[in-house]
Design a protein around this motif. Structure first.
Motif, PDB file in Angstrom:
ATOM      1  N   UNK A 288      10.026  -5.883  21.858  1.00  0.00           N
ATOM      2  CA  UNK A 288       9.195  -6.296  20.723  1.00  0.00           C
ATOM      3  C   UNK A 288       8.863  -5.106  19.824  1.00  0.00           C
ATOM      4  N   UNK A 289       8.549  -3.983  20.425  1.00  0.00           N
ATOM      5  CA  UNK A 289       8.255  -2.795  19.622  1.00  0.00           C
ATOM      6  C   UNK A 289       9.482  -2.386  18.816  1.00  0.00           C
ATOM      7  N   UNK A 290      10.673  -2.495  19.403  1.00  0.00           N
ATOM      8  CA  UNK A 290      11.904  -2.213  18.658  1.00  0.00           C
ATOM      9  C   UNK A 290      12.043  -3.147  17.459  1.00  0.00           C
ATOM     10  N   UNK A 291      11.699  -4.422  17.661  1.00  0.00           N
ATOM     11  CA  UNK A 291      11.768  -5.371  16.557  1.00  0.00           C
ATOM     12  C   UNK A 291      10.833  -4.994  15.431  1.00  0.00           C
ATOM     13  N   UNK A 292       9.607  -4.592  15.784  1.00  0.00           N
ATOM     14  CA  UNK A 292       8.644  -4.148  14.770  1.00  0.00           C
ATOM     15  C   UNK A 292       9.151  -2.901  14.065  1.00  0.00           C
ATOM     16  N   UNK A 293       9.736  -1.997  14.827  1.00  0.00           N
ATOM     17  CA  UNK A 293      10.258  -0.760  14.248  1.00  0.00           C
ATOM     18  C   UNK A 293      11.322  -1.049  13.188  1.00  0.00           C
TER      19      UNK A 293
ATOM     20  N   UNK B 171      -7.076  -2.260  27.706  1.00  0.00           N
ATOM     21  CA  UNK B 171      -6.763  -0.835  27.612  1.00  0.00           C
ATOM     22  C   UNK B 171      -5.340  -0.528  28.031  1.00  0.00           C
ATOM     23  N   UNK B 172      -4.907  -1.158  29.137  1.00  0.00           N
ATOM     24  CA  UNK B 172      -3.544  -0.930  29.624  1.00  0.00           C
ATOM     25  C   UNK B 172      -2.512  -1.432  28.622  1.00  0.00           C
ATOM     26  N   UNK B 173      -2.773  -2.593  28.026  1.00  0.00           N
ATOM     27  CA  UNK B 173      -1.842  -3.172  27.063  1.00  0.00           C
ATOM     28  C   UNK B 173      -1.690  -2.285  25.831  1.00  0.00           C
ATOM     29  N   UNK B 174      -2.812  -1.875  25.265  1.00  0.00           N
ATOM     30  CA  UNK B 174      -2.760  -1.058  24.045  1.00  0.00           C
ATOM     31  C   UNK B 174      -2.179   0.313  24.339  1.00  0.00           C
ATOM     32  N   UNK B 175      -2.467   0.864  25.521  1.00  0.00           N
ATOM     33  CA  UNK B 175      -1.904   2.165  25.857  1.00  0.00           C
ATOM     34  C   UNK B 175      -0.376   2.114  25.875  1.00  0.00           C
TER      35      UNK B 175
ATOM     36  N   UNK C 243       4.841   3.450  23.304  1.00  0.00           N
ATOM     37  CA  UNK C 243       6.133   3.003  22.793  1.00  0.00           C
ATOM     38  C   UNK C 243       6.270   3.276  21.294  1.00  0.00           C
ATOM     39  N   UNK C 244       5.214   3.048  20.529  1.00  0.00           N
ATOM     40  CA  UNK C 244       5.276   3.361  19.099  1.00  0.00           C
ATOM     41  C   UNK C 244       5.359   4.872  18.874  1.00  0.00           C
ATOM     42  N   UNK C 245       4.611   5.642  19.680  1.00  0.00           N
ATOM     43  CA  UNK C 245       4.649   7.098  19.531  1.00  0.00           C
ATOM     44  C   UNK C 245       6.044   7.639  19.789  1.00  0.00           C
ATOM     45  N   UNK C 246       6.775   7.046  20.714  1.00  0.00           N
ATOM     46  CA  UNK C 246       8.139   7.491  21.011  1.00  0.00           C
ATOM     47  C   UNK C 246       9.058   7.310  19.807  1.00  0.00           C
ATOM     48  N   UNK C 247       8.667   6.443  18.886  1.00  0.00           N
ATOM     49  CA  UNK C 247       9.448   6.218  17.662  1.00  0.00           C
ATOM     50  C   UNK C 247       8.828   6.917  16.455  1.00  0.00           C
TER      51      UNK C 247
ATOM     52  N   UNK D 173       0.213   3.042   9.919  1.00  0.00           N
ATOM     53  CA  UNK D 173      -0.235   2.777  11.285  1.00  0.00           C
ATOM     54  C   UNK D 173      -0.132   1.276  11.538  1.00  0.00           C
ATOM     55  N   UNK D 174       0.398   0.894  12.688  1.00  0.00           N
ATOM     56  CA  UNK D 174       0.565  -0.522  13.022  1.00  0.00           C
ATOM     57  C   UNK D 174      -0.708  -1.043  13.693  1.00  0.00           C
ATOM     58  N   UNK D 175      -1.438  -1.958  13.058  1.00  0.00           N
ATOM     59  CA  UNK D 175      -2.593  -2.555  13.735  1.00  0.00           C
ATOM     60  C   UNK D 175      -2.116  -3.493  14.848  1.00  0.00           C
ATOM     61  N   UNK D 176      -2.683  -3.346  16.037  1.00  0.00           N
ATOM     62  CA  UNK D 176      -2.414  -4.255  17.149  1.00  0.00           C
ATOM     63  C   UNK D 176      -3.712  -5.023  17.391  1.00  0.00           C
ATOM     64  N   UNK D 177      -3.704  -6.296  17.038  1.00  0.00           N
ATOM     65  CA  UNK D 177      -4.916  -7.111  17.035  1.00  0.00           C
ATOM     66  C   UNK D 177      -4.929  -8.036  18.231  1.00  0.00           C
ATOM     67  N   UNK D 178      -6.105  -8.204  18.800  1.00  0.00           N
ATOM     68  CA  UNK D 178      -6.313  -9.217  19.818  1.00  0.00           C
ATOM     69  C   UNK D 178      -7.714  -9.764  19.653  1.00  0.00           C
ATOM     70  N   UNK D 179      -7.922 -10.979  20.142  1.00  0.00           N
ATOM     71  CA  UNK D 179      -9.276 -11.505  20.179  1.00  0.00           C
ATOM     72  C   UNK D 179     -10.078 -10.681  21.173  1.00  0.00           C
ATOM     73  N   UNK D 180     -11.343 -10.457  20.867  1.00  0.00           N
ATOM     74  CA  UNK D 180     -12.177  -9.628  21.724  1.00  0.00           C
ATOM     75  C   UNK D 180     -12.616 -10.425  22.950  1.00  0.00           C
TER      76      UNK D 180
END
Length: 383
Positions: free
Chosen positions: A38-43, A88-92, A97-101, A136-143
């Motif tokens: 998925x991150x590759x697709x966004x990239x 936290x684990x998900x966003x990390x 993955x985004x930082x690697x790109x 910067x890519x916003x990664x949104x989730x419901x709180x």
């Protein structure tokens, strides 16, 4: 080769919603390969010049194993605790993955009340645009860790459609485990045929769709169609489908070459303020109007005047959102009132010139046309 847009062209915005079932393995844990895909697709979308916002599910699924649970919790407290661990684990993982790109990402947590308040709605818009302007890519989730049932969307499909409307995005991609809409449930009927394109989504179609969902996710195909209709009615084109095998599958979808179902966007004929009134706000009260006012609002493009009001329900103030119904009580739309409820109750049925006799500063219109939206994109939520 990655397709690139011409410099100087307006950049289009794509909101990508990734469901839990598209992020996890059969045990319900985060699947590194799927997440990386998925991150590759966004990239590839970003490299082609698109502004991209990710609305990601998966926090609860990512966290319940760490709480020692064997399956997704059913209680609200259990879900919130799992989300607190898993978010936290998900966003990390997204950050890594985004930082690697060579790209950054930012976590944005929202609840429905964040978009019901006009001020917080505008603040959310400003924050998202600020992040996007700085690549910067916003990664949104419901709180999920603090939200309660009364203020939760219930699934991130709706959240994604509201975010797409907020940003006046060009595309909403709903990534799911079913490759779009079929003539029947493909899991039950192997002869079901895919539906590649829809001009619009009506209520009859939504009622026909099977509402089944995966064990790990909270949104079925029905919720995706409801969300797609909401987005399409605010001028956003929608694609529903599974993640393709090639890295550029998201780019192919917004180029009109996706394998799922594409829903055409309605003409964008409302302002961002009207969009907020329609999709995000909660009415503080209700006004019942006569047939003349119904005709003026729905047919003539007019404003609501005191003379057309029959009854007032609720206590509200100038600047609040109110729902408007016809003489039978059927909602026809909503808007921002310029009168408090106590004044409307006093002057309902009066001509505007007469109102000036007791309230010289009162405007002519109770709801101005610029602050009005019809029930085409409105759901009644006033009780």
């Amino acid at each position: 080769m990655v397709e690139r847009r011409l410099i100087g062209m307006d950049r289009q915005t794509v909101v990508v919603k990734i469901g839990t079932s598209s992020l996890t393995d059969e045990r319900g844990q985060l699947d590194e390969n799927r997440l990386n895909h998925h991150v590759n697709g966004v990239f590839h979308l970003r490299e082609a010049g698109f502004r991209v916002v990710v609305v990601s599910s998966g926090a609860i699924a990512a966290g319940f194993h760490e709480l020692g649970l064997s399956s997704r919790p059913r209680t609200l407290a259990g879900k919130q605790a799992a989300a607190a661990v898993g978010q936290g684990a998900l966003v990390q993982r997204y950050r890594e993955l985004f930082a690697a790109k060579g790209a950054g990402c930012a976590q944005v947590l929202l609840t429905r009340s964040d978009l019901e308040s006009r001020g917080r709605y505008l603040n959310a818009l400003a924050t998202l645009n600020y992040l996007l302007e700085r690549e910067v890519v916003p990664v949104i989730n419901e709180n999920d860790s603090v939200a309660v049932d009364e203020i939760r969307w219930g699934d991130n499909d709706t959240l994604a459609s509201l975010v797409a409307g907020l940003l006046q995005a060009d595309w909403l991609l709903l990534v799911t485990n079913t490759n779009g809409l079929y003539t029947d449930n493909p899991h039950k009927h192997p002869d079901a045929r895919p539906i590649r394109r829809l001009d619009r989504i009506d209520e009859a179609l939504i009622q026909q769709v099977d509402g089944s969902k995966s064990l790990l996710g909270s949104g079925g195909m029905r919720s995706k169609l409801v969300a797609a209709r909401l987005a399409a009615e605010t001028g956003v084109k929608v694609h529903i489908g599974t993640a393709g095998s090639e890295p550029e599958w998201m780019l192919r979808a917004v180029r009109g070459r996706g394998d799922g179902t594409t829903i055409e966007a309605a003409p964008r004929h409302v302002s961002r303020k009207q969009q907020w009134i329609a999709a995000h706000s909660t009415p503080a009260g209700r006004l019942q109007v006569d047939e003349g006012a119904v005709h003026a609002l729905l047919e003539k493009g007019g404003s609501l005047l005191p003379c057309g009001i029959i009854a007032v329900e609720g206590v509200f103030f100038e600047g609040d959102i109110v729902e408007v119904t016809d003489p039978k009580g059927i909602p026809i739309g909503r808007g921002v009132t310029r009168y408090p409820s106590v004044l409307i109750d006093q002057v309902k049925g009066w001509q505007s010139t007469t109102v000036k006799g007791i309230a010289p500063d009162a405007p002519e219109e109770v709801i101005h046309r610029d602050d009005w939206v019809t029930a085409v994109v409105t759901e009644s939520s006033c009780s």
